[in-house]
Design a protein around this motif. Sequence first.
Motif, PDB file in Angstrom:
ATOM      1  N   PRO A 244     -62.041   5.890  42.743  1.00  0.00           N
ATOM      2  CA  PRO A 244     -62.238   4.484  43.144  1.00  0.00           C
ATOM      3  C   PRO A 244     -63.707   4.111  43.237  1.00  0.00           C
ATOM      4  CG  PRO A 244     -61.555   5.821  45.020  1.00  0.00           C
ATOM      5  CD  PRO A 244     -61.429   6.698  43.803  1.00  0.00           C
ATOM      6  N   ARG A 245     -64.577   5.100  43.474  1.00  0.00           N
ATOM      7  CA  ARG A 245     -66.022   4.930  43.439  1.00  0.00           C
ATOM      8  C   ARG A 245     -66.630   6.296  43.135  1.00  0.00           C
ATOM      9  NH1 ARG A 245     -64.379   4.648  48.501  1.00  0.00           N
ATOM     10  NH2 ARG A 245     -64.295   2.389  48.410  1.00  0.00           N
ATOM     11  N   TYR A 246     -67.847   6.286  42.615  1.00  0.00           N
ATOM     12  CA  TYR A 246     -68.446   7.556  42.210  1.00  0.00           C
ATOM     13  C   TYR A 246     -68.714   8.431  43.430  1.00  0.00           C
ATOM     14  CZ  TYR A 246     -71.290  11.026  39.944  1.00  0.00           C
ATOM     15  OH  TYR A 246     -71.759  12.232  39.481  1.00  0.00           O
ATOM     16  N   SER A 247     -68.446   9.740  43.295  1.00  0.00           N
ATOM     17  CA  SER A 247     -68.659  10.696  44.381  1.00  0.00           C
ATOM     18  C   SER A 247     -69.251  11.974  43.804  1.00  0.00           C
ATOM     19  CB  SER A 247     -67.329  11.005  45.086  1.00  0.00           C
ATOM     20  OG  SER A 247     -67.480  12.077  45.996  1.00  0.00           O
ATOM     21  N   ARG A 248     -70.517  12.243  44.145  1.00  0.00           N
ATOM     22  CA  ARG A 248     -71.172  13.435  43.616  1.00  0.00           C
ATOM     23  C   ARG A 248     -70.449  14.727  43.984  1.00  0.00           C
ATOM     24  NH1 ARG A 248     -74.884  17.466  44.656  1.00  0.00           N
ATOM     25  NH2 ARG A 248     -76.283  17.918  42.889  1.00  0.00           N
ATOM     26  N   PRO A 249     -69.993  14.919  45.239  1.00  0.00           N
ATOM     27  CA  PRO A 249     -69.311  16.176  45.560  1.00  0.00           C
ATOM     28  C   PRO A 249     -68.070  16.443  44.718  1.00  0.00           C
ATOM     29  CG  PRO A 249     -69.936  15.021  47.569  1.00  0.00           C
ATOM     30  CD  PRO A 249     -70.189  14.077  46.434  1.00  0.00           C
TER      31      PRO A 249
ATOM     32  N   THR B 155     -70.311   9.904  34.336  1.00  0.00           N
ATOM     33  CA  THR B 155     -69.472   8.704  34.262  1.00  0.00           C
ATOM     34  C   THR B 155     -68.126   9.029  33.622  1.00  0.00           C
ATOM     35  OG1 THR B 155     -71.375   7.225  34.149  1.00  0.00           O
ATOM     36  CG2 THR B 155     -69.294   6.376  33.321  1.00  0.00           C
ATOM     37  N   LEU B 156     -68.156   9.790  32.526  1.00  0.00           N
ATOM     38  CA  LEU B 156     -66.909  10.187  31.881  1.00  0.00           C
ATOM     39  C   LEU B 156     -66.019  10.954  32.864  1.00  0.00           C
ATOM     40  CD1 LEU B 156     -68.192  11.335  28.360  1.00  0.00           C
ATOM     41  CD2 LEU B 156     -66.706   9.384  28.847  1.00  0.00           C
ATOM     42  N   ALA B 157     -66.625  11.823  33.662  1.00  0.00           N
ATOM     43  CA  ALA B 157     -65.851  12.583  34.644  1.00  0.00           C
ATOM     44  C   ALA B 157     -65.252  11.654  35.698  1.00  0.00           C
ATOM     45  CB  ALA B 157     -66.722  13.644  35.298  1.00  0.00           C
ATOM     46  N   GLY B 158     -66.044  10.697  36.190  1.00  0.00           N
ATOM     47  CA  GLY B 158     -65.542   9.764  37.191  1.00  0.00           C
ATOM     48  C   GLY B 158     -64.366   8.947  36.681  1.00  0.00           C
TER      49      GLY B 158
ATOM     50  N   HIS C   5     -66.796  -1.973  36.514  1.00  0.00           N
ATOM     51  CA  HIS C   5     -66.216  -0.669  36.840  1.00  0.00           C
ATOM     52  C   HIS C   5     -66.950  -0.040  38.028  1.00  0.00           C
ATOM     53  CE1 HIS C   5     -64.705   3.409  36.442  1.00  0.00           C
ATOM     54  NE2 HIS C   5     -63.779   2.941  35.629  1.00  0.00           N
ATOM     55  N   PRO C   6     -66.221   0.510  39.026  1.00  0.00           N
ATOM     56  CA  PRO C   6     -66.881   1.040  40.225  1.00  0.00           C
ATOM     57  C   PRO C   6     -67.754   2.261  39.976  1.00  0.00           C
ATOM     58  CG  PRO C   6     -64.527   1.570  40.223  1.00  0.00           C
ATOM     59  CD  PRO C   6     -64.752   0.580  39.123  1.00  0.00           C
ATOM     60  N   CYS C   7     -67.537   2.980  38.869  1.00  0.00           N
ATOM     61  CA  CYS C   7     -68.373   4.140  38.561  1.00  0.00           C
ATOM     62  C   CYS C   7     -69.546   3.797  37.656  1.00  0.00           C
ATOM     63  CB  CYS C   7     -67.533   5.239  37.900  1.00  0.00           C
ATOM     64  SG  CYS C   7     -66.364   6.034  39.026  1.00  0.00           S
ATOM     65  N   ILE C   8     -69.703   2.503  37.331  1.00  0.00           N
ATOM     66  CA  ILE C   8     -70.768   2.103  36.393  1.00  0.00           C
ATOM     67  C   ILE C   8     -71.659   1.031  37.016  1.00  0.00           C
ATOM     68  CG2 ILE C   8     -71.269   1.157  34.105  1.00  0.00           C
ATOM     69  CD1 ILE C   8     -68.495   2.291  33.254  1.00  0.00           C
ATOM     70  N   GLY C   9     -71.165  -0.201  37.085  1.00  0.00           N
ATOM     71  CA  GLY C   9     -71.937  -1.287  37.672  1.00  0.00           C
ATOM     72  C   GLY C   9     -72.807  -1.999  36.657  1.00  0.00           C
ATOM     73  N   PRO C  10     -73.333  -3.165  37.015  1.00  0.00           N
ATOM     74  CA  PRO C  10     -74.075  -3.998  36.061  1.00  0.00           C
ATOM     75  C   PRO C  10     -75.380  -3.385  35.570  1.00  0.00           C
ATOM     76  CG  PRO C  10     -74.142  -4.941  38.282  1.00  0.00           C
ATOM     77  CD  PRO C  10     -73.144  -3.839  38.314  1.00  0.00           C
ATOM     78  N   GLU C  11     -76.057  -2.568  36.384  1.00  0.00           N
ATOM     79  CA  GLU C  11     -77.353  -2.023  35.966  1.00  0.00           C
ATOM     80  C   GLU C  11     -77.207  -0.994  34.854  1.00  0.00           C
ATOM     81  OE1 GLU C  11     -79.370  -0.585  39.495  1.00  0.00           O
ATOM     82  OE2 GLU C  11     -80.717  -2.318  39.391  1.00  0.00           O
TER      83      GLU C  11
ATOM     84  N   ASP D  68     -74.073  17.045  38.048  1.00  0.00           N
ATOM     85  CA  ASP D  68     -74.797  15.899  38.597  1.00  0.00           C
ATOM     86  C   ASP D  68     -76.086  16.430  39.218  1.00  0.00           C
ATOM     87  OD1 ASP D  68     -75.807  13.664  39.768  1.00  0.00           O
ATOM     88  OD2 ASP D  68     -73.964  13.077  40.774  1.00  0.00           O
ATOM     89  N   ARG D  69     -76.952  16.894  38.379  1.00  0.00           N
ATOM     90  CA  ARG D  69     -78.243  17.463  38.764  1.00  0.00           C
ATOM     91  C   ARG D  69     -79.134  17.411  37.536  1.00  0.00           C
ATOM     92  NH1 ARG D  69     -76.583  23.336  40.540  1.00  0.00           N
ATOM     93  NH2 ARG D  69     -74.856  22.238  41.530  1.00  0.00           N
ATOM     94  N   GLY D  70     -80.428  17.505  37.731  1.00  0.00           N
ATOM     95  CA  GLY D  70     -81.319  17.379  36.586  1.00  0.00           C
ATOM     96  C   GLY D  70     -82.712  17.885  36.887  1.00  0.00           C
TER      97      GLY D  70
END
Length: 356
Positions: free
Chosen positions: A253-258, A244-247, A288-294, A322-324
């Motif tokens: 404008p929206r989160y993008s894993r690549p 999220t910090l990176a985004g 925020h588009p990289c976060i959202g309500p959840e 972005d891996r775990g």
Amino acid sequence: MPEAVSHPAVASSRTCPDRSAGTFAAIDLGTNNCRLLVGVPTSSGSFRVLDSYSRVVRLGEGLAAHGLLSEGAMSRALAALQTCAQKLLRRPLRRLLAVTTEACRQARNGPAFVAEARAATGLPIRIISAREEAELAMESCAPLLRAHDRRALLFDIGGGSTEIAWIRSEARGSTELIGYVSLPLGVVTLAERAGLCCGTPEGFRHVVEEVVEELARFDRVHSIAREMRAGGVRLMGTSGTVTTLAGVALALPRYSRPLIDGRVLDTGAADQALRDLFALGPDGLRAHPCIGPERADFVLPGCAIYAAIRKVWPSSSVTVADRGLREGMLLRMMRQELAAPRRAASWQRAAAHPAP
């Protein structure tokens, strides 16, 4: 520990003669999310994703207050696991690993819930230790290390705990876990705390200092800060907090894993992103588009843990992963499957040419 062969999609694949072929699946039931990843090996030693699934289940909801998994939390988690099981019936699997972590480690009824989940879904889910959790995170992030890295400090800010892994990187590409610590502080446990909360400057500072005290003990054992000053140490983060910090830092404008996975982020930019998030307030975080309500309630608790890590171990950059656990499980299974024929061939050669 080998997985139990109970799910029909796994049992039906055991006749496949080519051990390097087939589909692999990994399920990670965490304190906040249930995640599935399905993939096939590639010639480069990685994998190609065939299917993925993620559902917010809040398994650890109320755990800190009562020491038990609630009925509602278990129902949500079981529903998500049943969805995973149904998805896996669509294709035969070579191997399947399914794990659960801190919420079930802490809860008095955690083992009973896991037994119920196994019976209801056929999934061979098991509770893993904090050490194995750190090892799987290390396995997933090891491909991001570079030849000049002699050490890596990997942090994984989860829902119920935060894992810190201190890693030795070998020239031949292998990694070794030198030490690890699991803090019983995660974004869910901190978000549910009464009293001082991370949404106020005073509460944020309080959490940062609490985490700093825990991390400082680990640092004294391994002299990590001194090693970082000497150079050749990569700071790496894998969690929703650091992605999220990176985004935010990249103003996506929206989160993008690549665009995020493997990104080397200047820590000054990450620190500014943290300040920007804090200034948004609850409504701004939800929008925020990289976060959202959840996820809005969990961002600032995660940022407080990240700020403590930065305070104990200053670094000019952080590598964002972005891996775990799911990726770590897939890579581990594929590596083990490839190693099995080699071991068998070695034994056959030894039997054919016994020592005099």
